[in-house]
Design a protein around this motif. Sequence first.
Motif, PDB file in Angstrom:
ATOM      1  N   HIS A  40      -1.738   7.713   4.417  1.00 45.47           N
ATOM      2  CA  HIS A  40      -0.623   6.922   3.889  1.00 45.47           C
ATOM      3  C   HIS A  40       0.636   7.760   3.827  1.00 45.47           C
ATOM      4  N   LYS A  41       1.711   7.121   3.434  1.00 41.83           N
ATOM      5  CA  LYS A  41       2.942   7.866   3.166  1.00 41.83           C
ATOM      6  C   LYS A  41       3.542   7.329   1.890  1.00 41.83           C
ATOM      7  N   ALA A  42       2.737   7.374   0.848  1.00 43.09           N
ATOM      8  CA  ALA A  42       3.181   6.775  -0.402  1.00 43.09           C
ATOM      9  C   ALA A  42       4.257   7.573  -1.109  1.00 43.09           C
ATOM     10  N   ASN A  43       4.533   8.794  -0.651  1.00 41.52           N
ATOM     11  CA  ASN A  43       5.622   9.523  -1.300  1.00 41.52           C
ATOM     12  C   ASN A  43       6.969   8.940  -0.890  1.00 41.52           C
TER      13      ASN A  43
ATOM     14  N   SER B 125       4.831  -0.075  -0.724  1.00 42.90           N
ATOM     15  CA  SER B 125       3.959  -0.629   0.305  1.00 42.90           C
ATOM     16  C   SER B 125       2.699   0.223   0.477  1.00 42.90           C
ATOM     17  N   ASP B 126       2.872   1.490   0.796  1.00 42.46           N
ATOM     18  CA  ASP B 126       1.680   2.316   0.954  1.00 42.46           C
ATOM     19  C   ASP B 126       0.989   2.533  -0.376  1.00 42.46           C
ATOM     20  N   GLY B 127       1.753   2.422  -1.455  1.00 39.05           N
ATOM     21  CA  GLY B 127       1.135   2.528  -2.773  1.00 39.05           C
ATOM     22  C   GLY B 127       0.151   1.408  -3.003  1.00 39.05           C
ATOM     23  N   LEU B 128       0.524   0.207  -2.568  1.00 31.47           N
ATOM     24  CA  LEU B 128      -0.375  -0.946  -2.704  1.00 31.47           C
ATOM     25  C   LEU B 128      -1.625  -0.734  -1.866  1.00 31.47           C
ATOM     26  N   PHE B 129      -1.425  -0.290  -0.645  1.00 34.29           N
ATOM     27  CA  PHE B 129      -2.558  -0.043   0.249  1.00 34.29           C
ATOM     28  C   PHE B 129      -3.523   0.956  -0.390  1.00 34.29           C
ATOM     29  N   LEU B 130      -2.941   2.007  -0.941  1.00 33.54           N
ATOM     30  CA  LEU B 130      -3.756   3.067  -1.533  1.00 33.54           C
ATOM     31  C   LEU B 130      -4.523   2.567  -2.756  1.00 33.54           C
ATOM     32  N   ARG B 131      -3.843   1.745  -3.551  1.00 31.23           N
ATOM     33  CA  ARG B 131      -4.491   1.207  -4.753  1.00 31.23           C
ATOM     34  C   ARG B 131      -5.702   0.384  -4.388  1.00 31.23           C
ATOM     35  N   LYS B 132      -5.543  -0.444  -3.350  1.00 29.49           N
ATOM     36  CA  LYS B 132      -6.662  -1.289  -2.922  1.00 29.49           C
ATOM     37  C   LYS B 132      -7.810  -0.427  -2.409  1.00 29.49           C
ATOM     38  N   CYS B 133      -7.485   0.621  -1.666  1.00 24.03           N
ATOM     39  CA  CYS B 133      -8.538   1.506  -1.182  1.00 24.03           C
ATOM     40  C   CYS B 133      -9.289   2.128  -2.348  1.00 24.03           C
ATOM     41  N   ARG B 134      -8.534   2.543  -3.351  1.00 23.79           N
ATOM     42  CA  ARG B 134      -9.185   3.167  -4.517  1.00 23.79           C
ATOM     43  C   ARG B 134     -10.104   2.175  -5.207  1.00 23.79           C
TER      44      ARG B 134
END
Lengths: 409, 396
Positions: free
Chosen positions: A199-202, A207-216
């Motif tokens: 991801h590139k949540a920094n 957007s990538d934060g949402l993706f990452l949250r779902k993965c977690r």
Amino acid sequence: MAGSLWRSTLSQVVGWVRRSSIQSSVSRRGMQTVTLIPGDGIGPEISAAVIKIFEAAKVPVKWEERNVTAIKGPGGRWMIPPDAKESMDRSKIGLKGPLKTPIAAGHPSMNLLLRKTFDLYANVRPCISIEGYKTPYTDVDLVTIRENTEGEYSGIEHVIVDGVVQSIKLITEKASKRIAEYAFEYARNNQRNSVTAVHKANIMRMSDGLFLRKCREVAENFKDIKFTEMYLDTVCLNMVQDPTQFDVLVMPNLYGDILSDLCAGLIGGLGVTPSGNIGANGVAIFESVHGTAPDIAGLDLANPTALLLSAVMMLRHMGLHPHADKIQTACFDTIRDKKFLTKDLGGNAKCSEFKIAVLMTWTAGSTVIPMLIALLLLGSRTRISVFLISGPFYRETKHVDVSVLSPHS
Amino acid sequence: MASHSAVLSMSRLLSPFRGGLLGNPTKVFGTTLTSHRNKTLLTGDNIPPPAKYGGRHTVTLIPGDGIGPELLNHVREVFRFSCVPVDFEVVHVNSALETDSDMDNAITAIRRNGVALKGNIETKHTLPPSVKSRNNVLRTSLDLYANVMHCQSLPGVQTRHKNIDIIIIRENTEGEYSSLEHESVSGVVECLKIITRNNSLRIADYAFRLAREKGRRRVTAVHKANIMKLGDGLFLQCCREVASGYPEITFDSMIVDNTTMQLVSKPQQFDVMVMPNLYGNVVSNVCAGLVGGPGLVPGANYGQAYAVFETATRNTGKSIADKNIANPTAMLLASCMMLDHLQLYDYASLIRNAVLTTMNETRLHTADLGGQGTTSEVVQSIMRIIQSKGQLISEF
């Protein structure tokens, strides 16, 4: 004259292989239908090679060929021809050759259209180093799973004012959850140890934060599989230095595109990389990911390995593991023996020669002597019959001595 | 500064004579005093070197997080040892805070001094989206539009690929890093990627001028215009327009996924590459990995009026912080790039040669290159080589 002689030889040999094969015959009722999309450029010739190899291996598959050139449907929207759609919906499994993607043309990319029609949300690309095809990277064994429907490739772009263009990257909760679930299930079903979210949540916090949250969240339900997250640039940096540290990678669309091609480059390029697309209603389309190579189309120079390995992936998906293993072993052995490599792999064999070499790896010991005799009777002066003889021997002997008839198997 | 105001007040006194034989004294004096500006390197084009107080330059130093502080301390140590006429104005930025005041101070300091050397400031992505990446804020506020990175294979470093020599020019302010995001409906997030004609022309122009100055033959634009037809299509079109003005340089383009594939199989085919922001991130990290890792390559961010130097891959290196195992090469080479920018060429070559000698001849490597050396050992070796060169140079 040699050509027709060669053709009759081939048909006799293939017939012999079929008749003397110790495999049990497959009943007509066990045949599964697969929709075949040959594609453009070199598509038709590599599809023909794959069909031939499947026939020789007696795989219980019935091919339905379809064309997917974009047509304008009612309401002005571009769509694939209805008969192709109907065939795919019925068979649920597809094998696709390369399709042309024009830059800045009138209709959207064909591949995108297929993805939207069948909601192919996951693109799976296993990248395993091919023993016998040397690249600077050895022991690569990873799988990239890429979200295929949204992200940066949503296709939503507009010119705000003259000289300012805005492209929209779309990330939704539903799609992120779906791809994360698929990634973990794939890891579990294929005995993989870890899943890494890229991801590139920094930079793209929401957007990538949402993706990452779902993965977690999904990782919580799969405690047996290790979950890590890594920035895209760190993954790229580490991938070119030490690719063995990665196992399964899951990521949104653009990063997946770049990373999967990067990994393909590690193992030898798009000519040897298989790929599968999984859809929402159980539809799965397996494809070769290389381009249409219009410069070598029709010249019998193409490498059918990618499509062949994708077809092997398809067989595993269908549960036909013995056939899959057999074809994969034959393909890898042919590459390892290096006698009939196509141009992109560093040799100068033709596509059809490579195909024959794969077929030849299946001759069981009992068929060697009759085949040899048949070929010798036809004359050993043509180059083709020389390599047909050398086929069963190439694992044991480095040079061909046509006067020696001792059987090895 | 004082001399400038003296000239101006003189010119005001002499203004009645402006039309006559004396001509315009401001113009006359002005040209003499500012003539040194015209001799700047292209990479410092339009950027006047900062004013020298007592012959010494002042440079803003932002330690950042992770390995940044320790590496920058080593840089200061080496500079002190070599008697480099540079003073550092240290500005700390606390990445854990949600307010922007630290960042504002840093930006003001850079505006004041014109040049900065920085470590990477960590972005905790658990903070709310209103807190943007600090590094990004710095780049956009100062309009540092060009990120330049030169990847070269070093003879002393063992890598899978040899003879790599690529210059990567990456658009640094817009593209995917615009940080414009919104959640229209719960669960649906849109992130905007902005491509503008002006910025694309600007970066393409920079790339071609740099290629011309360095005697490079080929510029490759990296894009994804088959999918993002309007956005990357505009970027590509701007590159083509600029290319037409440089007939001696070959221009071609390549799609980004093909580019990464070519980079891992045949990186020697690339010369100069220009691209938008995100692809630049990917390609620069791939190239850094190809030449030996993040500890080796320096990077520079140039704008119209400011320049900021850092390591090319902008890693915070939290896991190796304070363990004395980080590789100081990238930061030291970045400081040499800074010295070149300030026109202190002799000092720059002195330190650069010492660093490269340690890397290639002495082969004292840190852990990331497979060696056993610690950071301090490498720095000591560099200082020993500087000392053995004899001269502790004084300017002019």
